[in-house]
Scaffold this motif. Sequence first.
Motif, PDB file in Angstrom:
ATOM      1  N   ARG A 117      50.131 -77.831 115.504  1.00 32.79           N
ATOM      2  CA  ARG A 117      51.545 -77.610 115.834  1.00 32.79           C
ATOM      3  C   ARG A 117      52.361 -77.689 114.546  1.00 32.79           C
ATOM      4  O   ARG A 117      52.263 -78.660 113.807  1.00 32.79           O
ATOM      5  CB  ARG A 117      52.028 -78.649 116.860  1.00 32.79           C
ATOM      6  N   LEU A 118      53.119 -76.640 114.281  1.00 35.01           N
ATOM      7  CA  LEU A 118      53.851 -76.543 113.019  1.00 35.01           C
ATOM      8  C   LEU A 118      55.348 -76.412 113.292  1.00 35.01           C
ATOM      9  O   LEU A 118      55.748 -75.728 114.245  1.00 35.01           O
ATOM     10  CB  LEU A 118      53.405 -75.300 112.235  1.00 35.01           C
ATOM     11  N   VAL A 119      56.130 -77.044 112.451  1.00 32.39           N
ATOM     12  CA  VAL A 119      57.588 -76.855 112.525  1.00 32.39           C
ATOM     13  C   VAL A 119      57.890 -75.503 111.865  1.00 32.39           C
ATOM     14  O   VAL A 119      57.483 -75.254 110.729  1.00 32.39           O
ATOM     15  CB  VAL A 119      58.332 -77.999 111.792  1.00 32.39           C
ATOM     16  N   VAL A 120      58.572 -74.632 112.596  1.00 31.23           N
ATOM     17  CA  VAL A 120      58.752 -73.250 112.135  1.00 31.23           C
ATOM     18  C   VAL A 120      59.433 -73.190 110.766  1.00 31.23           C
ATOM     19  O   VAL A 120      58.976 -72.472 109.869  1.00 31.23           O
ATOM     20  CB  VAL A 120      59.536 -72.427 113.194  1.00 31.23           C
ATOM     21  N   ASP A 121      60.496 -73.958 110.582  1.00 34.55           N
ATOM     22  CA  ASP A 121      61.201 -73.886 109.293  1.00 34.55           C
ATOM     23  C   ASP A 121      60.317 -74.374 108.136  1.00 34.55           C
ATOM     24  O   ASP A 121      60.399 -73.849 107.023  1.00 34.55           O
ATOM     25  CB  ASP A 121      62.510 -74.681 109.341  1.00 34.55           C
ATOM     26  N   ASP A 122      59.475 -75.371 108.396  1.00 34.00           N
ATOM     27  CA  ASP A 122      58.548 -75.847 107.348  1.00 34.00           C
ATOM     28  C   ASP A 122      57.530 -74.761 107.018  1.00 34.00           C
ATOM     29  O   ASP A 122      57.200 -74.525 105.851  1.00 34.00           O
ATOM     30  CB  ASP A 122      57.785 -77.102 107.799  1.00 34.00           C
ATOM     31  N   LEU A 123      57.018 -74.130 108.061  1.00 38.19           N
ATOM     32  CA  LEU A 123      56.040 -73.050 107.878  1.00 38.19           C
ATOM     33  C   LEU A 123      56.648 -71.919 107.040  1.00 38.19           C
ATOM     34  O   LEU A 123      56.038 -71.446 106.073  1.00 38.19           O
ATOM     35  CB  LEU A 123      55.610 -72.523 109.260  1.00 38.19           C
ATOM     36  N   LEU A 124      57.868 -71.525 107.406  1.00 37.65           N
ATOM     37  CA  LEU A 124      58.517 -70.424 106.679  1.00 37.65           C
ATOM     38  C   LEU A 124      58.848 -70.858 105.238  1.00 37.65           C
ATOM     39  O   LEU A 124      58.698 -70.065 104.299  1.00 37.65           O
ATOM     40  CB  LEU A 124      59.783 -69.972 107.418  1.00 37.65           C
ATOM     41  N   GLY A 125      59.240 -72.116 105.073  1.00 40.30           N
ATOM     42  CA  GLY A 125      59.528 -72.630 103.729  1.00 40.30           C
ATOM     43  C   GLY A 125      58.292 -72.589 102.854  1.00 40.30           C
ATOM     44  O   GLY A 125      58.353 -72.263 101.668  1.00 40.30           O
ATOM     45  N   ARG A 126      57.160 -72.919 103.453  1.00 45.85           N
ATOM     46  CA  ARG A 126      55.900 -72.926 102.686  1.00 45.85           C
ATOM     47  C   ARG A 126      55.532 -71.525 102.214  1.00 45.85           C
ATOM     48  O   ARG A 126      55.188 -71.317 101.059  1.00 45.85           O
ATOM     49  CB  ARG A 126      54.780 -73.505 103.555  1.00 45.85           C
ATOM     50  N   ILE A 127      55.665 -70.540 103.098  1.00 45.32           N
ATOM     51  CA  ILE A 127      55.276 -69.178 102.705  1.00 45.32           C
ATOM     52  C   ILE A 127      56.287 -68.616 101.696  1.00 45.32           C
ATOM     53  O   ILE A 127      55.908 -67.881 100.777  1.00 45.32           O
ATOM     54  CB  ILE A 127      55.077 -68.245 103.936  1.00 45.32           C
ATOM     55  N   VAL A 128      57.551 -69.001 101.844  1.00 47.45           N
ATOM     56  CA  VAL A 128      58.552 -68.556 100.864  1.00 47.45           C
ATOM     57  C   VAL A 128      58.204 -69.110  99.483  1.00 47.45           C
ATOM     58  O   VAL A 128      58.252 -68.398  98.478  1.00 47.45           O
ATOM     59  CB  VAL A 128      59.977 -68.986 101.305  1.00 47.45           C
ATOM     60  N   PHE A 129      57.822 -70.382  99.444  1.00 50.83           N
ATOM     61  CA  PHE A 129      57.433 -70.995  98.164  1.00 50.83           C
ATOM     62  C   PHE A 129      56.232 -70.259  97.570  1.00 50.83           C
ATOM     63  O   PHE A 129      56.192 -69.951  96.381  1.00 50.83           O
ATOM     64  CB  PHE A 129      57.104 -72.475  98.374  1.00 50.83           C
ATOM     65  N   LEU A 130      55.240 -69.974  98.413  1.00 48.68           N
ATOM     66  CA  LEU A 130      54.014 -69.316  97.928  1.00 48.68           C
ATOM     67  C   LEU A 130      54.289 -67.904  97.423  1.00 48.68           C
ATOM     68  O   LEU A 130      53.647 -67.437  96.482  1.00 48.68           O
ATOM     69  CB  LEU A 130      52.957 -69.279  99.043  1.00 48.68           C
ATOM     70  N   MET A 131      55.235 -67.221  98.059  1.00 49.05           N
ATOM     71  CA  MET A 131      55.486 -65.814  97.712  1.00 49.05           C
ATOM     72  C   MET A 131      56.610 -65.651  96.687  1.00 49.05           C
ATOM     73  O   MET A 131      56.837 -64.546  96.188  1.00 49.05           O
ATOM     74  CB  MET A 131      55.855 -65.027  98.983  1.00 49.05           C
ATOM     75  N   HIS A 132      57.276 -66.756  96.406  1.00 47.38           N
ATOM     76  CA  HIS A 132      58.454 -66.706  95.553  1.00 47.38           C
ATOM     77  C   HIS A 132      58.168 -66.050  94.197  1.00 47.38           C
ATOM     78  O   HIS A 132      58.910 -65.191  93.720  1.00 47.38           O
ATOM     79  CB  HIS A 132      58.960 -68.138  95.358  1.00 47.38           C
ATOM     80  N   ARG A 133      57.038 -66.435  93.592  1.00 46.94           N
ATOM     81  CA  ARG A 133      56.704 -65.919  92.265  1.00 46.94           C
ATOM     82  C   ARG A 133      56.502 -64.400  92.289  1.00 46.94           C
ATOM     83  O   ARG A 133      56.977 -63.688  91.407  1.00 46.94           O
ATOM     84  CB  ARG A 133      55.437 -66.621  91.770  1.00 46.94           C
ATOM     85  N   PHE A 134      55.801 -63.925  93.305  1.00 46.15           N
ATOM     86  CA  PHE A 134      55.527 -62.475  93.400  1.00 46.15           C
ATOM     87  C   PHE A 134      56.842 -61.715  93.602  1.00 46.15           C
ATOM     88  O   PHE A 134      57.038 -60.643  93.042  1.00 46.15           O
ATOM     89  CB  PHE A 134      54.564 -62.174  94.547  1.00 46.15           C
ATOM     90  N   ALA A 135      57.715 -62.295  94.390  1.00 44.29           N
ATOM     91  CA  ALA A 135      59.003 -61.642  94.648  1.00 44.29           C
ATOM     92  C   ALA A 135      59.854 -61.618  93.381  1.00 44.29           C
ATOM     93  O   ALA A 135      60.501 -60.615  93.067  1.00 44.29           O
ATOM     94  CB  ALA A 135      59.742 -62.372  95.768  1.00 44.29           C
TER      95      ALA A 135
END
Lengths: 225, 127
Positions: free
Chosen positions: A93-111
């Motif tokens: 079970r994941l908190v949606v905002d935490d999940l989205l924050g994590r993927i944003v952090f991971l993709m931030h460099r590529f963006a």
Amino acid sequence: MKQADEMSKDREIAFLGRMTAGISHELMNVLAIIRERSGLIEDLMALDKKAELPYRDKLDVTLKSIREQVGRGIAVGEILNGLAHSMDESRARLVVDDLLGRIVFLMHRFARLERIEIKVVATEQPLTVNTDPFRILLVLAACIEYCMDRTEAGGEIALQGMPAQEGTILRCFVCRGACHVESAETILDLRDRLRDPIERLRARINLLNADNQVGLELFLPQSTA
Amino acid sequence: MTQLKVLLVDDEDEFVTTLAERLQIRGIETIVAFDGERALQIVETEDPPVVVLDVMMPGLGGLDALKHIKRDHPRTQVILLTGHGSTSDGIRGMRMGAFDYIMKPVQIEELIGKMNEAFEASKQETP
């Protein structure tokens, strides 16, 4: 046969997760030592502030920088650790905002390389999903890449979760700058590429063109939401 | 016992010795151990009111050491050091009697705050 393949793939992912968790643990130990060592220098310098110390100002600036960079390293280590542990189990079970924050952090460099920004639009009410923590990241990363490919430099992409009837919707859309979504063909290609994780998540992925938002919409049904 | 004495246990010797120096600068008496077995010996001889114990150590791990400490020295308060992905170990440790847990790398002021709370709690425990 399909089930055996899935189990084998799960084991491979779990192995990768264990290795990554080990690396992030080591990284944190290194950062812990750097933090304590530089902290000790600060403590010693603070013992006698009036004592003449050559280059005290430069030392202060350097120590401040080390402190900040250690903090930055810890943030990276936490994300790496979270990524590693997302591979531990096929459901959590994941908190949606935490999940989205994590993927944003991971993709931030590529963006950033494409001069595009990514952000999370926080949900109005706390929202959770019960899903596969690794595969959801995989699908969200592909959604962000899809939008990035269609966004001009200087643009911004937003991720937002929202409750829906019998499930949860995760939107990935361009919130600043033009988005060039050409045809339904492009999403067929995306669906094909994401066939396996989408099936495992029992999710649906659709083009989004509503509420002044253009991008993609991922629907997670109640059984997984 | 009026003064805080703390045992720091971690197999990362450079981390633990530097942390100990920083605590000593702040007037906190500190002993270090680099493994769980040695920690248990020190608890026997020195009887520190507070132990800061890394969960992940080779040999006798932090949770096993905690079990021994709480069985033989119930007044001793244990603060666990956990990794960022291992908060479940911290929660498990608290169920086993740990006073609290803190994630590594630590913020020294946060650690001192927890050590002081643990010290107060150790004084409340009946021998």
